[in-house]
Design an enzyme around this catalytic site. Structure first.
Site, PDB file in Angstrom:
ATOM      1  N   TYR A 154       0.863  -1.185   0.000  1.00 49.34           N
ATOM      2  CA  TYR A 154       0.000   0.000   0.000  1.00 49.34           C
ATOM      3  C   TYR A 154       0.897   1.232   0.000  1.00 49.34           C
ATOM      4  CZ  TYR A 154      -2.921   3.767   1.714  1.00 49.34           C
ATOM      5  OH  TYR A 154      -3.563   4.970   1.834  1.00 49.34           O
TER       6      TYR A 154
ATOM      7  N   GLU B 150      -3.747   7.469  -3.632  1.00 45.32           N
ATOM      8  CA  GLU B 150      -3.201   6.207  -3.140  1.00 45.32           C
ATOM      9  C   GLU B 150      -3.203   5.116  -4.195  1.00 45.32           C
ATOM     10  OE1 GLU B 150      -5.651   5.181   0.335  1.00 45.32           O
ATOM     11  OE2 GLU B 150      -6.874   3.894  -0.901  1.00 45.32           O
TER      12      GLU B 150
END
Ligand code: GDP
Ligand code: MN
Length: 382
Positions: free
Chosen positions: A102, A190
């Protein structure tokens, strides 16, 4: 404003981040054609909605052939994910995954800076990771004057990969992600998952970008990406009517003039034990039409049990608001109790207009809020 994954992928691609090619489709037939055009054999079919957790909700599926992609798209299109209907799917060649990480950057209010967060434990369970093993999430604050410095990028990248090859690639991606974030006027950007393929390449398989609404005037090309079909219908309706409206979870519908008073009203609703159903600012110069629109939007919310007007007449004239309320009740049935508090410019005229149709108006804010909260509670109990 939320961007769709396919839009965010394009922005990341333009920033130089490795993102697999893709195409979008709104019908199963079209999905098959896109899969054929991609020529990859195995593809991933992904719901395009403004909601996370699509994977868990069944909105991300692999398909072995264009024919299967067509059938898969038929299942995903029209599906509801967190209350949002899927109108579009994205197709991309299915990537092989060795590991999922991530990476994300947000505007952090506490430090008043962009902050990067990365985790080697990326993928669909990142919320779970944050909640149960927060030590697997690493942060770096960015000084907006200098941007993400090379040593910061590399430091974060080594949290994700031990080998220098993948780490260098990830550091480069982090720098580019920061550029894309700044260039879009984003409050969040993101990539989850950022994957390492079995061949050691680092690629972005999902992208999420949220743009600060206040930045849209400076970024017309981003503003043009807005997809009203993907947003909460009441919020779209409100924006078109020039009302500032945010739907909340409670049952006291609020119609207020001015953002500060709207906040104070919500505070007071909570203080007296109620829950506001929305934030709604009809703005400074409220013509009756705006009030009619506000009531339409609020009454469409079935959770609303009582409606509270809180108007402090300055530039806003109380009689305009009263006329709006009367006009609304003539145009459609307002089947929920209304409590009206108004004071200030043309207050007396307003009271007469309302009394003329058998409605009452209060001048005391506490009293009005208490009544509205009580009515909402009574309705909920009944
Ligand atoms: P989200 O659940 O809304 O975040 O949707 P994602 O696009 O992140 O997909 C969820 C999960 O599906 C990912 O974490 C991957 O495990 C898997 N996935 C997505 N794309 C691919 C792909 O191209 N190949 C493979 N094998 N899995 C994928
Ligand atoms: Mn994801």
């Amino acid at each position: 404003m939320n961007l769709h994954e396919y839009q965010a992928r394009e922005l990341l691609r333009r920033a130089g981040i490795p993102v697999p090619p893709d195409g979008v489709a709104t019908t199963p037939r079209e999905a098959k054609q896109v899969a054929e055009r991609l020529g990859a054999g195995k593809v991933v079919v992904k719901a395009q909605v403004h909601a996370g957790g699509r994977g868990k909700a069944g909105g991300v599926k692999l398909a072995d052939s264009p024919e299967e992609a067509e059938r898969t798209a038929a299942k995903i299109l029209g599906m509801k994910i967190k209350g949002l209907t899927v109108h579009t799917v994205l197709l991309a060649p299915a990537a092989e995954i060795a590991s999922e990480a991530y990476v994300g950057v947000i505007v952090d209010r506490a430090s008043q800076s962009p902050v990067f967060m990365v985790s080697p434990a990326g993928g669909i369970d990142i919320e779970e990771v944050a909640a149960t093993t927060p030590e697997k999430i690493f942060r770096a604050r960015v000084d907006a004057r200098y941007g993400l410095l090379p040593h910061q990028a590399l430091g974060l990248a080594f949290r994700l990969y031990h080998d220098v090859g993948p780490a260098r690639q990830a550091a480069d991606i982090l720098q580019k992600l920061y550029r894309a974030f700044v260039d879009a006027g984003a409050s969040l950007a993101e990539i989850n998952p950022l994957v390492r393929t079995p061949r050691g390449e680092i690629v972005a398989l999902d992208a999420k970008i949220v743009v600060d609404d206040s930045e849209l005037d400076r970024h017309p090309e981003i503003a043009a990406l807005r997809d009203p079909t993907a947003e909460e219908p009441s919020e779209v309706q409100a924006r078109e009517a020039n009302l500032t409206y945010i739907r909340l979870e409670g049952d006291v519908g609020c119609v207020v003039n001015g953002a500060g008073l709207a906040m104070a009203t919500m505070d007071l609703v909570k203080y007296y034990g109620g829950e506001p159903a929305n934030f709604l600012d009809i703005g400074g110069s409220s013509n009756p039409e705006k009030v009619v629109n506000a009531l339409k939007i609020i009454t469409a919310d079935q959770d609303v049990k009582a409606i509270l007007f809180n108007i402090f007449g300055g530039i806003t004239r109380c009689d305009d608001v009263a006329n709006g309320i009367v006009a609304a009740t003539r145009q459609f049935t307002v089947d929920r109790p209304i409590v009206i508090r108004l004071t200030g410019t043309n207050e007396q005229e307003a009271v007469e207009i309302l009394n003329g149709v058998g409605m009452k108006a209060l001048t005391d804010m506490d009293e009005a809020v208490k009544q509205a909260v009580g009515l909402a509670k009574g309705a909920a109990a009944a």
